[in-house]
Design a protein around this motif. Sequence first.
Motif, PDB file in Angstrom:
ATOM      1  N   ASP A 233      94.874 -26.250   9.798  1.00  0.00           N
ATOM      2  CA  ASP A 233      95.878 -25.946   8.772  1.00  0.00           C
ATOM      3  C   ASP A 233      97.115 -25.288   9.392  1.00  0.00           C
ATOM      4  O   ASP A 233      98.229 -25.655   9.080  1.00  0.00           O
ATOM      5  CB  ASP A 233      95.276 -25.008   7.723  1.00  0.00           C
ATOM      6  N   THR A 234      96.855 -24.316  10.264  1.00  0.00           N
ATOM      7  CA  THR A 234      97.992 -23.611  10.842  1.00  0.00           C
ATOM      8  C   THR A 234      98.446 -24.231  12.148  1.00  0.00           C
ATOM      9  O   THR A 234      99.543 -23.946  12.621  1.00  0.00           O
ATOM     10  CB  THR A 234      97.628 -22.139  11.115  1.00  0.00           C
ATOM     11  N   GLY A 235      97.563 -25.072  12.745  1.00  0.00           N
ATOM     12  CA  GLY A 235      97.906 -25.690  14.019  1.00  0.00           C
ATOM     13  C   GLY A 235      97.855 -24.698  15.168  1.00  0.00           C
ATOM     14  O   GLY A 235      98.448 -24.880  16.205  1.00  0.00           O
ATOM     15  N   GLU A 236      97.097 -23.607  14.987  1.00  0.00           N
ATOM     16  CA  GLU A 236      96.997 -22.604  16.043  1.00  0.00           C
ATOM     17  C   GLU A 236      95.528 -22.298  16.332  1.00  0.00           C
ATOM     18  O   GLU A 236      94.652 -22.636  15.561  1.00  0.00           O
ATOM     19  CB  GLU A 236      97.685 -21.301  15.597  1.00  0.00           C
ATOM     20  N   VAL A 237      95.337 -21.626  17.458  1.00  0.00           N
ATOM     21  CA  VAL A 237      93.973 -21.173  17.767  1.00  0.00           C
ATOM     22  C   VAL A 237      93.737 -19.858  17.067  1.00  0.00           C
ATOM     23  O   VAL A 237      94.485 -18.891  17.261  1.00  0.00           O
ATOM     24  CB  VAL A 237      93.791 -21.018  19.288  1.00  0.00           C
ATOM     25  N   ASP A 238      92.747 -19.799  16.204  1.00  0.00           N
ATOM     26  CA  ASP A 238      92.417 -18.597  15.438  1.00  0.00           C
ATOM     27  C   ASP A 238      91.067 -18.045  15.873  1.00  0.00           C
ATOM     28  O   ASP A 238      90.318 -18.686  16.596  1.00  0.00           O
ATOM     29  CB  ASP A 238      92.359 -18.928  13.942  1.00  0.00           C
ATOM     30  N   GLN A 239      90.752 -16.866  15.307  1.00  0.00           N
ATOM     31  CA  GLN A 239      89.431 -16.286  15.559  1.00  0.00           C
ATOM     32  C   GLN A 239      88.671 -16.154  14.253  1.00  0.00           C
ATOM     33  O   GLN A 239      89.255 -15.934  13.198  1.00  0.00           O
ATOM     34  CB  GLN A 239      89.598 -14.913  16.199  1.00  0.00           C
ATOM     35  N   VAL A 240      87.368 -16.320  14.329  1.00  0.00           N
ATOM     36  CA  VAL A 240      86.554 -16.222  13.122  1.00  0.00           C
ATOM     37  C   VAL A 240      85.178 -15.689  13.516  1.00  0.00           C
ATOM     38  O   VAL A 240      84.732 -15.879  14.634  1.00  0.00           O
ATOM     39  CB  VAL A 240      86.442 -17.603  12.431  1.00  0.00           C
ATOM     40  N   PHE A 241      84.523 -14.971  12.569  1.00  0.00           N
ATOM     41  CA  PHE A 241      83.142 -14.567  12.785  1.00  0.00           C
ATOM     42  C   PHE A 241      82.242 -15.804  12.632  1.00  0.00           C
ATOM     43  O   PHE A 241      82.459 -16.601  11.709  1.00  0.00           O
ATOM     44  CB  PHE A 241      82.696 -13.517  11.763  1.00  0.00           C
ATOM     45  N   PRO A 242      81.223 -15.963  13.471  1.00  0.00           N
ATOM     46  CA  PRO A 242      80.327 -17.120  13.288  1.00  0.00           C
ATOM     47  C   PRO A 242      79.741 -17.145  11.887  1.00  0.00           C
ATOM     48  O   PRO A 242      79.526 -18.208  11.315  1.00  0.00           O
ATOM     49  CB  PRO A 242      79.240 -16.896  14.341  1.00  0.00           C
ATOM     50  N   GLY A 243      79.507 -15.965  11.306  1.00  0.00           N
ATOM     51  CA  GLY A 243      78.946 -15.908   9.959  1.00  0.00           C
ATOM     52  C   GLY A 243      79.857 -16.573   8.940  1.00  0.00           C
ATOM     53  O   GLY A 243      79.404 -17.344   8.083  1.00  0.00           O
ATOM     54  N   ASP A 244      81.152 -16.286   9.074  1.00  0.00           N
ATOM     55  CA  ASP A 244      82.112 -16.905   8.147  1.00  0.00           C
ATOM     56  C   ASP A 244      82.203 -18.401   8.394  1.00  0.00           C
ATOM     57  O   ASP A 244      82.315 -19.197   7.455  1.00  0.00           O
ATOM     58  CB  ASP A 244      83.487 -16.268   8.326  1.00  0.00           C
ATOM     59  N   ALA A 245      82.140 -18.783   9.689  1.00  0.00           N
ATOM     60  CA  ALA A 245      82.175 -20.206  10.025  1.00  0.00           C
ATOM     61  C   ALA A 245      80.957 -20.901   9.423  1.00  0.00           C
ATOM     62  O   ALA A 245      81.058 -21.995   8.846  1.00  0.00           O
ATOM     63  CB  ALA A 245      82.215 -20.392  11.538  1.00  0.00           C
ATOM     64  N   ASN A 246      79.779 -20.249   9.547  1.00  0.00           N
ATOM     65  CA  ASN A 246      78.561 -20.816   8.965  1.00  0.00           C
ATOM     66  C   ASN A 246      78.737 -21.065   7.466  1.00  0.00           C
ATOM     67  O   ASN A 246      78.317 -22.080   6.932  1.00  0.00           O
ATOM     68  CB  ASN A 246      77.369 -19.864   9.150  1.00  0.00           C
ATOM     69  N   PHE A 247      79.381 -20.053   6.808  1.00  0.00           N
ATOM     70  CA  PHE A 247      79.530 -20.138   5.357  1.00  0.00           C
ATOM     71  C   PHE A 247      80.254 -21.410   4.947  1.00  0.00           C
ATOM     72  O   PHE A 247      79.974 -22.003   3.902  1.00  0.00           O
ATOM     73  CB  PHE A 247      80.292 -18.896   4.858  1.00  0.00           C
ATOM     74  N   ASN A 248      81.179 -21.857   5.806  1.00  0.00           N
ATOM     75  CA  ASN A 248      81.934 -23.064   5.495  1.00  0.00           C
ATOM     76  C   ASN A 248      81.370 -24.324   6.140  1.00  0.00           C
ATOM     77  O   ASN A 248      82.020 -25.360   6.149  1.00  0.00           O
ATOM     78  CB  ASN A 248      83.393 -22.882   5.916  1.00  0.00           C
ATOM     79  N   SER A 249      80.196 -24.211   6.746  1.00  0.00           N
ATOM     80  CA  SER A 249      79.602 -25.399   7.387  1.00  0.00           C
ATOM     81  C   SER A 249      78.260 -25.742   6.757  1.00  0.00           C
ATOM     82  O   SER A 249      77.398 -26.304   7.398  1.00  0.00           O
ATOM     83  CB  SER A 249      79.400 -25.157   8.880  1.00  0.00           C
ATOM     84  N   LYS A 250      78.039 -25.331   5.523  1.00  0.00           N
ATOM     85  CA  LYS A 250      76.725 -25.541   4.908  1.00  0.00           C
ATOM     86  C   LYS A 250      76.433 -27.011   4.682  1.00  0.00           C
ATOM     87  O   LYS A 250      77.347 -27.806   4.457  1.00  0.00           O
ATOM     88  CB  LYS A 250      76.664 -24.825   3.553  1.00  0.00           C
ATOM     89  N   SER A 251      75.132 -27.334   4.725  1.00  0.00           N
ATOM     90  CA  SER A 251      74.705 -28.673   4.328  1.00  0.00           C
ATOM     91  C   SER A 251      74.041 -28.528   2.973  1.00  0.00           C
ATOM     92  O   SER A 251      72.960 -27.964   2.862  1.00  0.00           O
ATOM     93  CB  SER A 251      73.704 -29.244   5.337  1.00  0.00           C
ATOM     94  N   LYS A 252      74.715 -28.994   1.941  1.00  0.00           N
ATOM     95  CA  LYS A 252      74.196 -28.752   0.595  1.00  0.00           C
ATOM     96  C   LYS A 252      73.911 -30.040  -0.153  1.00  0.00           C
ATOM     97  O   LYS A 252      73.838 -30.073  -1.379  1.00  0.00           O
ATOM     98  CB  LYS A 252      75.203 -27.913  -0.197  1.00  0.00           C
ATOM     99  N   GLY A 253      73.855 -31.106   0.544  1.00  0.00           N
ATOM    100  CA  GLY A 253      73.431 -32.338  -0.100  1.00  0.00           C
ATOM    101  C   GLY A 253      74.527 -33.160  -0.726  1.00  0.00           C
ATOM    102  O   GLY A 253      74.260 -34.226  -1.272  1.00  0.00           O
ATOM    103  N   SER A 254      75.773 -32.678  -0.654  1.00  0.00           N
ATOM    104  CA  SER A 254      76.863 -33.515  -1.183  1.00  0.00           C
ATOM    105  C   SER A 254      77.762 -33.891  -0.012  1.00  0.00           C
ATOM    106  O   SER A 254      77.730 -33.241   1.038  1.00  0.00           O
ATOM    107  CB  SER A 254      77.653 -32.767  -2.244  1.00  0.00           C
TER     108      SER A 254
END
Lengths: 516, 445
Positions: A233-254
């Motif tokens: 989105d920003t086109g830059e290298v950002d930092q994130v907690f793995p926990g937050d990354a996990n939150f957005n990488s869920k496999s929920k069947g859709s």
Amino acid sequence: MSETTSKSIREDLTQRDELSLYTRIANNPRPFFKWAVPMLVLIAVEFPTYAGVAFGMLDAVVIGVTGLLDAAIGLVSSGLSQTIRDAQYAVVGVLRDAGGFVDGLPTLFSREVIPNQGYQTGPNGPWEGTFLGLEPAYAWALRATLIFAYALFTAYWVFRGWLVYRDHYREADWTPTDDIVDNLSNHQWGKFGIFVLILFLTMAVFGSALGPTTVEQNIQSPYSERINYFNEDTGEVDQVFPGDANFNSKSKGSAEFNVGPMSYDDYGRFHPFGTLTNGRDLFTFMMGGARITMIVSALAIGGAALIAAVFSMFSAYYSGRVDLTILTTADGVVSIPRLLLLILVSAVFANHWIGNVLNGGFLLAIIFAFTTWPFLWRAVRGPALQVAQEEWILAAKSYGQQPRTIMRKHMFPYIVGYLLVYASMSTGGIIIGLAALSFLGNGLGISPPTPAWGRAISMGQDYVSGPSWHISLLPGLMIVLLVTGLNALGDGIRDAIDPEAGGSAEGEEAAAGGGG
Amino acid sequence: MSKTTSRPQSAAQGDEVLVDVTDLKKFYGGEGFFAGPPVKAVNGVDFTIKRGETLGLVGESGCGKSTLGRTLLQLETPTEGSITFDGTDVTTLSGSDLKEWRRNAQMVFQDPESSLNDRMTVGEIIREPLDAHDWKTKQERRERVLDLLSAVGLRDEHYFRYPHQFSGGQRQRVGIARALALEPEFLVLDEPVSALDVSVQAKIISLLEDLQEEFNLTYLFIAHDLSVVRHICDRVAVMYLGKIMELGETEELFQDPSNPYTKSLISAIPRPDPTDTTRRITLPGTPPSPRDAPEGCPFATRCPAKIRPEEYTHLDEDVWDGIERFREVIRERSRMDLGVTGLARRGVGRFSRFDDLEEAVSDLFEGVDVPEEVRVHIEQAVEYAKKGYPSKAREYLYEEFSSVCDREKPKFYETSGTARYSYCHRHANEYEDVDPVISRRTSDE
């Protein structure tokens, strides 16, 4: 010619102090060194891993044994149990220090040497932080392949060591073991079993290096350190907690909430088996689960086999009342429903610290050992009774050999094969049992967040028929593969110790024949 | 000729007695409330073995000779009686005393396939007795094993081989070497050659003879092959159903046996002489079960020279044979378990399982003129059995037809000047001797 050889045998046997292996190697060191030097190199490149595993197991054993002693003696004297606890803290402290030290040492196939976790610097830019700038998937695949190749080769080299011993240093030019090994090496199904076992042992030992990320970073404390990623989105290298990354990488069947096998998530992280419902990496989870599963089932089957071996030899040697007592005890144990006992004991020890040794696995191992030995005992008692009827037992009694020695020297070698067969087949049941407990959850099985195979299956059961099918299916297939492999190994050993038994159905009968 | 003794004595004075067995009994089972009668494997046996001699023990399979051998070595605990070995009663030994004593007495087993542990090398097998007794140092043990290997005719390089790699004869040599390891004085040889080829048998026998001479050994040689026994033994004891029937110097016993059982046994040896006219004595039936041994002489049920009761001495041979066979049939029936249904049917008088008895009787007495005095008793017995009371029939027949052989245990009679003893009523003065009876009875056939 026979004159000279017989003379030298006599000299060998009577003039040397000890007929030791050391002397034999000293006389002809070449083959030994040709084997030992590569072996040392093989061990050295991964020494910290092995040392870590050894310290970890010692740690668990010390805690487990002192814990049991503490619980038992605590009933009698609280002072004494305090002493035991103090001793335990001291020993465990030393072990943990040593474990921490070897953990810091470098290994050849570590994620530091072949890193796979990196980030892109631009939309299609090169990868930073990965091995030779490779894509994470390739870096990971390279490391995993190298580790499996290394493990298989090391296993072969250990076997090769036995061959060197057999060809160059053993005094007897033939032993009954040779036939068993030869039979097994011609047994394709049995070799498949050995292969599968090595595969899973590799996962247990090298699990932390095999995963694309670590259990520590991805599962246990995902909010302690940030990771870099390329933010589209920003086109830059950002930092994130793995926990937050996990939150957005869920496999929920859709379709929008799914990270399937062999794919990247939005944070440039590669997931060979996809992610779990909570966004954690399934492959890392499985590797973590492999270690606890292998340790617990090894403890359980080891304990059960030990009890079964000792009791079956007692049954056969003394027969009569001793046999009847063991029989009654075994029947009593069999009559306890295993699941009920597991739930009961889990509830009783829920808040006791012994329930936390090996994340609850130690207690499970004890219960599985306790409920499995009667089956092994029944299977091995037949062969043991058969051996006890042999005249060499009577001969040993006639020159006053101790019963203990008679059992060890004259009976045990004959039952150990059967014991291996039944133990490897029963291990499948224990693994499935462990997975079933984790599947049920609710305080049963290995305590979260420590990975356990059954929990992965349980998480994915709602999504079996959707895009997130991988969550249940892949762990399920791994369990099936391991259990099949163990059964194959059992089949192989059985055919190797008794080649005349032949085909599978017949063989089973022959092996189980004396069991009744 | 009929000097009676309660037990045979060693005749030749001056020969030192090594093993002295007195009234040895070994019963199996029979303990506890629900147990049936015990199996009397060895039922009161007396004999002595002199130092340096070979005593043969022969008998058909199941007569208790192997049990006797094992009991002598304390591998089985005797039910009763004593075994004195060189002055000590070994039945009272236990713990370390027993272990120490075991050095003196060893055993060679029948089946070389089963007596050697296949997972150990020959060296380990022979060394094990030495290890068990902590004999000297390790090097000396190995030296001793090599000496033993050469003593039994094997080579040094066999030390590291496994029993699999040997033939039956070689395996038996290993077994002998193991038995000799602790320098015993006494060896029990439990059919050491019966599992081997005939050509190998001779070699093992001569090896045993050489070893006996070399190490001054005393042997108890258990066998059922009479020719082997005749070759190797100084004296022979003949066993039947847990009892020793006859005991004496080998050659004399083979030439001129006293006991009816020995006679029939020896008459069964094939003779290569076509002009030989000795009749073979064929014994009827099978030996009785050791659970239910006859109360008098153990051989009474099959004896060709059985003494008849006074009142029936005038009967024909055929009639008497028929009576004995009929008693055998009834004995068999009385050992049968009737089962719950059988007992129930007997209770309501509808028992029919033994209805075939009449047929059996007519078979047994076919073509024989049965006198009235006998017929009534036979019919009465059949009646009892058919109603479901075979034991009552058996009692009845016992009351009616039993003789001294059925009722009383014989004594040991010394039947010749050279310490020969026979266990038979016929040697008593009041009865006719064995030989004429047998020749008369067998000639009629």
